[in-house]
Design a protein around this motif. Structure first.
Motif, mmCIF file in Angstrom:
data_model
loop_
_atom_site.group_PDB
_atom_site.id
_atom_site.type_symbol
_atom_site.label_atom_id
_atom_site.label_comp_id
_atom_site.label_asym_id
_atom_site.label_seq_id
_atom_site.Cartn_x
_atom_site.Cartn_y
_atom_site.Cartn_z
ATOM 1 N N ASN A 63 -36.570 -32.909 -22.621
ATOM 2 C CA ASN A 63 -36.769 -32.802 -21.228
ATOM 3 C C ASN A 63 -36.111 -31.250 -20.889
ATOM 4 N N TRP A 65 -37.385 -28.982 -18.870
ATOM 5 C CA TRP A 65 -37.523 -28.508 -17.559
ATOM 6 C C TRP A 65 -36.881 -29.393 -16.421
ATOM 7 N N GLU A 66 -35.894 -30.216 -16.854
ATOM 8 C CA GLU A 66 -35.560 -31.552 -16.009
ATOM 9 C C GLU A 66 -34.818 -30.941 -14.766
ATOM 10 N N GLN A 68 -35.072 -28.000 -13.702
ATOM 11 C CA GLN A 68 -35.978 -27.123 -12.788
ATOM 12 C C GLN A 68 -36.964 -27.777 -11.894
ATOM 13 N N ALA A 69 -37.594 -29.044 -12.294
ATOM 14 C CA ALA A 69 -38.691 -29.745 -11.744
ATOM 15 C C ALA A 69 -38.246 -30.564 -10.573
ATOM 16 N N GLN A 99 -40.821 -36.962 -11.989
ATOM 17 C CA GLN A 99 -40.703 -35.652 -12.186
ATOM 18 C C GLN A 99 -42.281 -35.379 -12.635
ATOM 19 N N VAL A 101 -44.211 -31.951 -14.455
ATOM 20 C CA VAL A 101 -44.229 -30.528 -15.027
ATOM 21 C C VAL A 101 -45.677 -30.125 -15.512
ATOM 22 N N VAL A 105 -47.231 -25.605 -18.839
ATOM 23 C CA VAL A 105 -45.600 -24.944 -19.100
ATOM 24 C C VAL A 105 -45.042 -26.068 -20.367
ATOM 25 N N LYS A 106 -45.577 -27.397 -20.111
ATOM 26 C CA LYS A 106 -44.893 -28.245 -21.183
ATOM 27 C C LYS A 106 -45.434 -28.127 -22.650
ATOM 28 N N PHE A 207 -43.463 -28.887 -10.901
ATOM 29 C CA PHE A 207 -43.041 -27.573 -11.583
ATOM 30 C C PHE A 207 -44.106 -26.820 -12.309
ATOM 31 N N THR A 209 -46.192 -22.778 -13.462
ATOM 32 C CA THR A 209 -45.764 -21.436 -14.180
ATOM 33 C C THR A 209 -45.033 -20.686 -13.393
#
Length: 414
Positions: A63, A65-66, A68-69, A99, A101, A105-106, A207, A209
């Protein structure tokens, strides 16, 4: 050390590869693109993931980007009337936040992580002949690439696939500059706007780029006014048509979208596919067997937002089944049993999604309408996106719907 080959670097393939890697398996992952090519390419999906699916990522420490998202804490439904007004409008609160993403990105980040952790990464598009050659050196081959020639190895399960043709034309735009929802500005929510006979517009935070953004996602009934994106190549034209249709059919959403702009040149996507359940085992020309993963074998229309959720759940189910199997051979019986274990969850998604693609019966319209008057109904409907099995208890059968609404109304009046 058991050797496993995974073809396809999407949600399911990468989650499974990283999970197996963490358990000590020798994993080879085949991707048709590098991390940089994925990151700089076109958007691939809308991917709103709910609490259970996010939990599978957390369990593996993926996780990234948790923090940031955006945290999506609600899910709302609006229904358009004949004059363009909202005849139904409500928001249910989620028990655990969702969420989104951007998969660019992911998947790019996960692909780099897999390689950094010592995984064998092969950048190559795989055909059936390639797989026939490679498969001999592995204990298990998993196909997680949902498009292309490899899918042809998995025959359509007609009994579980009621639709032979696409039921919606899909058009996605990632944007910056969307205004807040005036009705509930204090928390983020996915908005599902139903336009009878025309299609659906979904609006969700994500969320990407370039940071926080929103997704505008039309699902148009084939041949209808929203089925208008085929042949549009210019991203600016795609966005302009998206907004034109919003102004006509969902003016309340258009009102907060007048200043939007695309996140980037790759921020649009259009297409269509028939929802299909396939036989889970593929037979290679040389006699080897491969097991299909996620939307290779269960591909639902995105109208219920289940694609990435189902992919995460499938990867988690397969990971458990592989680890539990120990050193025994991954034979056809094991493959069948492993898919059946996933189907216990996936069948509810397929049943609900296919129902939402049709004309809603009267009891479902009553349920959606009642959610505007009874908050517990709105909340339960919203949380069904995380646990679609719950719809069996109050959605499909008129008698169960009526009994449920009566019990909630009685409790509210007590």
């Amino acid at each position: 050390m058991r050797k496993i080959l995974i073809v396809g670097a999407g949600q399911s393939g990468l989650q499974l590869a990283l999970g197996l890697q963490s358990k000590g398996y020798e994993v080879t992952l085949m991707s048709n693109r590098t991390a940089d090519e994925i990151r700089s390419g076109r958007v691939m999906s809308t991917q709103c993931m709910f609490d259970t699916a996010l939990g599978h990522e957390r369990d593996l420490g993926l996780n990234f980007w948790e923090s940031q998202a955006p945290r999506t804490e609600g899910l709302g439904v609006s229904v358009a009337g004949p004059a363009g007004e909202r005849v139904i409008d409500w928001v249910g609160r989620l028990d655990g936040y969702a969420q989104s993403v951007d998969q660019r990105v992911k998947m790019a980040g996960w692909l780099e992580t897999f390689a950094q952790r010592g995984g064998q990464l092969v950048i190559h598009g795989a055909a059936v002949g390639d797989l026939d050659y490679f498969a001999r050196g592995y204990d298990l081959v998993l196909v997680a690439a949902g498009k292309g020639e490899l899918v042809s190895m998995f025959g359509r399960d007609a009994e579980r696939s009621p639709y032979a043709e696409p039921q919606r034309a899909l058009a996605v735009a990632y944007v910056h500059g969307l205004g807040p929802r005036p009705e509930h500005p204090d928390f983020d929510a996915v908005r599902c706007n139903l336009v009878p006979g025309v299609g659906e517009l979904f609006v969700m935070p994500t969320f990407t780029t370039s940071g926080r953004a929103d997704i505008l996602f039309w699902e148009g009934v084939p041949g209808g006014p929203v089925d208008a994106f085929r042949g549009i190549k210019d991203p600016a034209d795609h966005l302009a048509l998206t907004l034109e249709l919003m102004e006509k059919f969902t003016p309340w959403e258009y009102a907060r979208a007048t200043k939007v702009e695309l996140t980037d040149a790759g921020g649009t996507l259009a297409g269509r596919y028939a929802p299909t359940v396939r036989n889970p085992i593929g037979h290679l020309p040389g006699g080897g067997l491969v097991l299909g993963v996620a939307d290779v074998v269960v591909a639902n229309d995105p109208i219920t937002g289940q694609g990435s959720n189902s992919a995460a759940k499938c990867a988690a189910t397969y990971l458990d089944a592989i680890v539990e199997h120990g050193d025994r051979p991954f034979d056809e019986a094991w493959m069948r049993a492993t898919f059946d274990r996933y189907w216990e969850t996936a069948q509810h998604v397929t049943k609900w999604t296919n129902a939402m693609l049709g004309v809603p019966p009267e009891h479902v319209l009553n349920l959606i309408g009642a959610a505007g008057q009874l908050q517990p109904v709105a909340d339960r409907f919203a949380n069904g996106f995380d646990n679609p099995a719950d719809f069996e208890n109050f959605f499909f059968e008129p008698e169960k719907t009526a009994a449920y609404l009566e019990s909630v109304a009685g409790a509210a009046g007590a």
